[in-house]
Design an enzyme around this catalytic site. Structure first.
Site, PDB file in Angstrom:
ATOM      1  N   SER A  26      51.660  25.703  44.253  1.00  0.00           N
ATOM      2  CA  SER A  26      52.358  26.383  43.157  1.00  0.00           C
ATOM      3  C   SER A  26      52.987  27.686  43.620  1.00  0.00           C
ATOM      4  CB  SER A  26      51.386  26.769  42.037  1.00  0.00           C
ATOM      5  OG  SER A  26      50.711  25.678  41.545  1.00  0.00           O
ATOM      6  N   HIS A  59      56.301  22.313  40.188  1.00  0.00           N
ATOM      7  CA  HIS A  59      56.125  21.213  41.130  1.00  0.00           C
ATOM      8  C   HIS A  59      57.227  20.167  40.942  1.00  0.00           C
ATOM      9  CE1 HIS A  59      52.038  22.522  42.114  1.00  0.00           C
ATOM     10  NE2 HIS A  59      51.953  22.818  40.852  1.00  0.00           N
ATOM     11  N   HIS A  81      47.650  16.786  40.392  1.00  0.00           N
ATOM     12  CA  HIS A  81      46.419  17.495  40.040  1.00  0.00           C
ATOM     13  C   HIS A  81      45.538  16.618  39.154  1.00  0.00           C
ATOM     14  CE1 HIS A  81      49.236  20.830  40.929  1.00  0.00           C
ATOM     15  NE2 HIS A  81      48.165  21.435  41.398  1.00  0.00           N
ATOM     16  N   TYR A  83      43.801  17.745  36.762  1.00  0.00           N
ATOM     17  CA  TYR A  83      43.917  18.180  35.361  1.00  0.00           C
ATOM     18  C   TYR A  83      45.113  17.562  34.647  1.00  0.00           C
ATOM     19  CZ  TYR A  83      47.283  21.652  37.181  1.00  0.00           C
ATOM     20  OH  TYR A  83      48.335  22.259  37.810  1.00  0.00           O
ATOM     21  N   GLU A  84      46.044  16.997  35.413  1.00  0.00           N
ATOM     22  CA  GLU A  84      47.169  16.312  34.771  1.00  0.00           C
ATOM     23  C   GLU A  84      46.750  14.930  34.262  1.00  0.00           C
ATOM     24  OE1 GLU A  84      51.138  17.104  37.036  1.00  0.00           O
ATOM     25  OE2 GLU A  84      49.517  17.273  38.490  1.00  0.00           O
ATOM     26  N   ALA A 111      47.807  28.081  45.055  1.00  0.00           N
ATOM     27  CA  ALA A 111      47.677  29.346  44.339  1.00  0.00           C
ATOM     28  C   ALA A 111      46.235  29.436  43.879  1.00  0.00           C
ATOM     29  CB  ALA A 111      48.615  29.343  43.137  1.00  0.00           C
ATOM     30  N   MET A 208      42.460  25.006  41.347  1.00  0.00           N
ATOM     31  CA  MET A 208      42.345  23.693  40.692  1.00  0.00           C
ATOM     32  C   MET A 208      42.863  22.556  41.561  1.00  0.00           C
ATOM     33  SD  MET A 208      43.773  24.866  36.978  1.00  0.00           S
ATOM     34  CE  MET A 208      43.371  26.482  36.302  1.00  0.00           C
ATOM     35  N   SER A 209      42.870  22.751  42.867  1.00  0.00           N
ATOM     36  CA  SER A 209      43.428  21.684  43.716  1.00  0.00           C
ATOM     37  C   SER A 209      42.722  21.678  45.061  1.00  0.00           C
ATOM     38  CB  SER A 209      44.930  21.918  43.928  1.00  0.00           C
ATOM     39  OG  SER A 209      45.138  23.082  44.712  1.00  0.00           O
ATOM     40  N   ASN A 232      46.248  36.121  41.275  1.00  0.00           N
ATOM     41  CA  ASN A 232      45.657  36.945  40.205  1.00  0.00           C
ATOM     42  C   ASN A 232      44.221  37.232  40.597  1.00  0.00           C
ATOM     43  OD1 ASN A 232      45.581  33.852  39.417  1.00  0.00           O
ATOM     44  ND2 ASN A 232      43.758  34.774  38.507  1.00  0.00           N
ATOM     45  N   HIS A 244      50.047  31.219  33.162  1.00  0.00           N
ATOM     46  CA  HIS A 244      50.630  30.444  34.256  1.00  0.00           C
ATOM     47  C   HIS A 244      51.908  31.116  34.767  1.00  0.00           C
ATOM     48  CE1 HIS A 244      51.454  27.025  36.757  1.00  0.00           C
ATOM     49  NE2 HIS A 244      52.535  26.669  36.091  1.00  0.00           N
TER      50      HIS A 244
HETATM   51  N1  HPA Z   1      41.770  30.063  38.419  1.00  0.00           N
HETATM   52  C1  HPA Z   1      41.998  28.782  38.744  1.00  0.00           C
HETATM   53  N2  HPA Z   1      43.111  28.377  39.335  1.00  0.00           N
HETATM   54  C2  HPA Z   1      44.038  29.303  39.631  1.00  0.00           C
HETATM   55  C3  HPA Z   1      43.864  30.660  39.314  1.00  0.00           C
HETATM   56  C4  HPA Z   1      42.668  31.054  38.670  1.00  0.00           C
HETATM   57  O1  HPA Z   1      42.427  32.235  38.365  1.00  0.00           O
HETATM   58  N3  HPA Z   1      44.981  31.305  39.735  1.00  0.00           N
HETATM   59  C5  HPA Z   1      45.799  30.372  40.285  1.00  0.00           C
HETATM   60  N4  HPA Z   1      45.232  29.154  40.218  1.00  0.00           N
END
Ligand code: HPA
Length: 271
Positions: A26, A59, A81, A83-84, A111, A208-209, A232, A244
């Site tokens: 990402s 993506h 992903h 989660y998708e 990310a 998440m990946s 972040n 996001h």
């Molecule tokens: N948590 C989970 N996945 C992420 C985060 C986060 O803070 N930042 C970017 N992807």
């Protein structure tokens, strides 16, 4: 998921067997717009039987076979992903294909949220180890050769490749962190209590990946390296909420340094 039809298409269309696959995470997808990538052979995921359409913002899905810093690589723009709603065999299908094509190593990028309080937004972190907190595993089910039923994860993140990432960072005067990545399913960002718990567990960054793909890449015998772009601070570390859009913007801000690091790493790569 049947891999043979997609593998057949890749074998017939790929101009060469890449040494290295680079998964662009990402906000780190800028390399897909590079002159080298554009001059290469691009194969969209939608051309590969069994591969779903991409959906998440940031993506687009394609494999770009190109000469990059003097090396034959495949850039993977976009990933699937969990989660998708994609099953894990789909999420990890690119790794199975790389293994069967004869690719030797994969550089994963993603990310992530920083959990280690010494880390800063915008920095990059070499993944030294991971915690699979997804509650599932792509290797569940009948064992798919060539990997063994119970495969080792002691040396999942290849030490020589990690050293080469640090050498590349030093050469371009970049501060590069190193740490443990904890993978969650998402799609929500974590609660502050979860972030505190993950810190106690030993995690330095959360995302998440990547972990499903690393499990399968290692099972295919591929050498693995990973870089997290710290987009972040984990939830609750700072008095802000997470979106996001902000995560993507931080990824974009880190993209230039990320690109410089990857270029130097690939240029000097010893496999
Ligand atoms: N948590 C989970 N996945 C992420 C985060 C986060 O803070 N930042 C970017 N992807």
């Amino acid at each position: 998921m049947q891999l043979q039809p997609a593998l057949h298409i890749l074998k017939s269309r790929a101009p060469f067997i890449p040494e290295l696959a680079i998964v662009l995470g990402s906000g780190l997808g800028g390399l897909a717009e590079s002159a080298e990538a554009k001059a290469g052979t691009s194969i969209s995921f939608t051309e590969l039987p069994g591969f779903p359409e991409q959906s998440v913002a940031g993506h687009s899905g394609k494999l770009m076979f190109c000469e990059f810093e003097g090396r034959k690589v495949v850039l993977q723009a976009g990933r699937f992903h969990y989660y998708e709603g994609h099953p894990l065999d789909v999420v990890t299908a690119p790794m199975r294909l790389y293994g069967r094509l004869g690719v030797r190593a994969v550089l994963h990028t993603n990310a992530a949220g920083a959990i280690n309080p010494d880390f800063h937004v915008g920095e990059l972190m070499v993944i030294s180890d991971h915690i699979n907190f997804m509650g599932t595993n792509p290797l569940i089910g009948p064992n798919v050769p060539p990997g063994p039923r119970f495969h080792d994860m002691t040396t999942a993140y290849d030490k020589p490749l990690r050293q080469q990432l640090h050498a590349a960072a030093s050469a371009i005067n970049m501060r590069l962190q190193e740490g443990t990545y904890i993978a969650v399913t998402g799609p929500n960002y974590e609660s502050p209590a979860e972030i505190r718990a993950f810190r106690i567990l030993g995690a330095d960054a959360v995302g998440m990946s990547t972990v499903p793909e690393v499990l399968v890449a290692r099972h295919e015998g591929l050498r693995v390296a990973g870089i997290s772009g710290l987009c972040n601070m984990g939830a609750g570390i700072l008095p802000v909420t997470l979106t996001h859009e902000d995560v993507l913007a931080a990824g974009a801000a880190a993209a230039k340094g990320f690109e410089a690091l990857v270029r130097k790493f690939v240029k000097d790569l010893t496999l």
